[in-house]
Design a protein around this motif. Structure first.
Motif, short mmCIF file in Angstrom:
data_model
loop_
_atom_site.label_atom_id
_atom_site.label_comp_id
_atom_site.label_asym_id
_atom_site.label_seq_id
_atom_site.Cartn_x
_atom_site.Cartn_y
_atom_site.Cartn_z
N VAL A 12 0.87 -1.18 0.00
CA VAL A 12 0.00 0.00 0.00
C VAL A 12 0.90 1.23 0.00
CG1 VAL A 12 -1.80 1.24 1.22
CG2 VAL A 12 -1.76 -1.26 1.25
N SER A 14 -0.22 4.33 -1.57
CA SER A 14 -1.03 5.39 -2.13
C SER A 14 -1.43 6.37 -1.04
CB SER A 14 -2.28 4.80 -2.79
OG SER A 14 -3.19 5.83 -3.14
N THR A 17 -5.19 6.41 -0.48
CA THR A 17 -5.71 5.29 0.30
C THR A 17 -5.48 5.52 1.78
OG1 THR A 17 -5.29 3.77 -1.53
CG2 THR A 17 -5.61 2.81 0.65
N SER A 176 -4.58 -3.34 4.54
CA SER A 176 -5.24 -4.35 3.74
C SER A 176 -5.27 -5.71 4.42
CB SER A 176 -4.55 -4.48 2.38
OG SER A 176 -3.24 -4.96 2.53
N THR A 272 -7.27 -9.04 -3.72
CA THR A 272 -6.94 -7.67 -4.08
C THR A 272 -7.00 -6.77 -2.86
OG1 THR A 272 -9.24 -7.17 -4.61
CG2 THR A 272 -7.84 -7.98 -6.40
N GLU A 273 -6.14 -5.77 -2.86
CA GLU A 273 -6.03 -4.86 -1.72
C GLU A 273 -7.35 -4.15 -1.43
OE1 GLU A 273 -4.30 -0.41 -1.34
OE2 GLU A 273 -2.96 -1.89 -2.22
N GLY A 274 -8.03 -3.68 -2.47
CA GLY A 274 -9.28 -2.95 -2.27
C GLY A 274 -10.34 -3.80 -1.61
N LEU A 275 -10.44 -5.08 -1.99
CA LEU A 275 -11.44 -5.97 -1.41
C LEU A 275 -11.15 -6.23 0.06
CD1 LEU A 275 -13.95 -7.64 -1.97
CD2 LEU A 275 -12.45 -9.55 -2.61
N GLN A 276 -9.88 -6.39 0.40
CA GLN A 276 -9.51 -6.62 1.80
C GLN A 276 -9.86 -5.40 2.65
OE1 GLN A 276 -5.55 -8.34 2.49
NE2 GLN A 276 -5.43 -8.77 0.31
N ILE A 277 -9.50 -4.23 2.16
CA ILE A 277 -9.77 -3.00 2.92
C ILE A 277 -11.27 -2.78 3.08
CG2 ILE A 277 -9.51 -0.49 2.94
CD1 ILE A 277 -6.88 -0.84 1.47
N ALA A 278 -12.02 -2.96 1.99
CA ALA A 278 -13.46 -2.71 2.03
C ALA A 278 -14.16 -3.66 3.00
CB ALA A 278 -14.06 -2.86 0.63
#
Length: 333
Positions: A12, A14, A17, A176, A272-278
């Motif tokens: 990560v 970003s 983010t 994440s 995916t990073e986004g799915l883990q965070i969400a």
């Protein structure tokens, strides 16, 4: 999610983010701390709220408060600074505390559901036998002891995997990989715990829903008490209480199941990073809304809250005492 090769693919780095996640953590921390503290204060201060059912709500709010007031703020600091402690003991300590608090919170949901299930679907004598003061205290104590027992094997065998390069990989452990379960043992244990509590809630609330819909009694699920018998069937207003029960169950499922399946899927292949965070942020929202789930329709909680807003608390902390005395005086000749 449990090996360094997966971690290296999910660095990560970003700023956007980090800002979004830090902002969400900050909002959750403030809202969750205020709401949980308010419920704890009300139960602790008003005698009418010191019931067996509210004892389980109190227990869950304590666990949620620890997550929101102590764990989330330090995440905001670490994520915003892109920094993490190098101490293996620190990571093991924080991961263990988070697992303990989250598990206690989940167990509290089941204890509340079981309490309402026995109260509404069983005879009053059965409820009084099961939920004696000593038994209630043991239930609450075991909600803390069981997670600690589950953690003991992990504590003795924990091996911290800290990436040697890419500082943002450490941030991954904070964001994440918010499961904070650096081992497969704790990941699977958390998933099994959530699935177990989900099955308990579905069973209990489904039985309660059927009871409320077909019973000739006026059953108050929100106040967790059985009202006097009515000569006619339940009015439409009381039947809507079953809808509230389903809403509580659905809120729990929607906030926990995505997180569970991300854990289980991540054990087999990278996520995916986004799915883990969400999925994790949705799960964190549960610690904020828990107090509202069980108290916002409860008339005793609302009356107690209004008494504080009106500053009546400083005059008389026992809500409704004056009203009861007046009623008794009118009945007496």
């Amino acid at each position: 999610m449990t090996n360094s090769s997966s971690l290296s693919k999910l660095c990560v780095d970003s700023p956007g983010t980090r800002v979004i996640v830090s902002l969400l953590y900050g909002l959750f921390s403030v809202a969750g701390t205020v709401s949980n503290l308010l419920v704890i204060y009300l139960i602790f201060s008003f005698k009418k709220l010191k019931t067996t059912s509210n004892a389980f709500i109190f227990n869950g709010c304590v666990a949620d408060l620890l997550v929101c007031a102590f764990w989330m703020p330090q995440k905001v600091i670490l994520i915003s600074r892109s920094w993490a402690a190098n101490s293996a003991f620190y990571w093991m300590f924080m991961e263990g505390l988070l697992f303990l608090w989250v598990t206690v919170s989940l167990f509290s949901h089941s204890l509340i559901a079981l309490n309402r299930y026995v109260l509404i679907t069983k005879l009053p004598a059965v409820y009084q036998t099961i939920y004696q003061k000593r038994n209630t205290e043991w239930m609450i104590a075991m909600s803390w002891v069981v997670p600690i027992v589950f953690l003991l094997p992990w504590i003795f065998e924990q091996k911290l995997h800290t990436p040697a390069k890419c500082p943002s990989q450490r941030l991954l452990v904070l964001v994440s990989k918010e499961v904070h379960l650096s081992s497969s043992y704790t990941a699977i244990l958390s998933a099994v715990t959530i699935l177990g509590q989900t099955s308990v809630l579905i069973y209990c609330y489904f039985k309660i829903f059927r009871k409320v819909q077909v019973s000739v009694k006026r059953v108050s699920v929100l106040n967790v008490q059985i009202m006097p018998h009515l000569p006619t069937s339940c009015p439409r207003k009381d039947k809507r209480l079953g809808v509230y029960v389903l809403c509580v169950c659905c809120t729990f499922i929607v906030s926990t199941e995505p997180y569970v399946w991300v854990i289980l899927w991540g054990l087999a292949r990278p996520i995916t990073e986004g799915l883990q965070i969400a999925s994790w942020m949705v799960f964190c929202l549960l610690f904020v809304v828990n107090p509202f789930m069980y108290t916002w329709k409860n008339e005793e909680f609302r009356r107690s809250f209004r008494s504080i807003v009106r500053v009546d608390f400083w005059k008389d902390s026992a809500v409704g005492v004056e009203t009861v005395s007046r009623t008794v005086s009118r009945v007496e000749p």
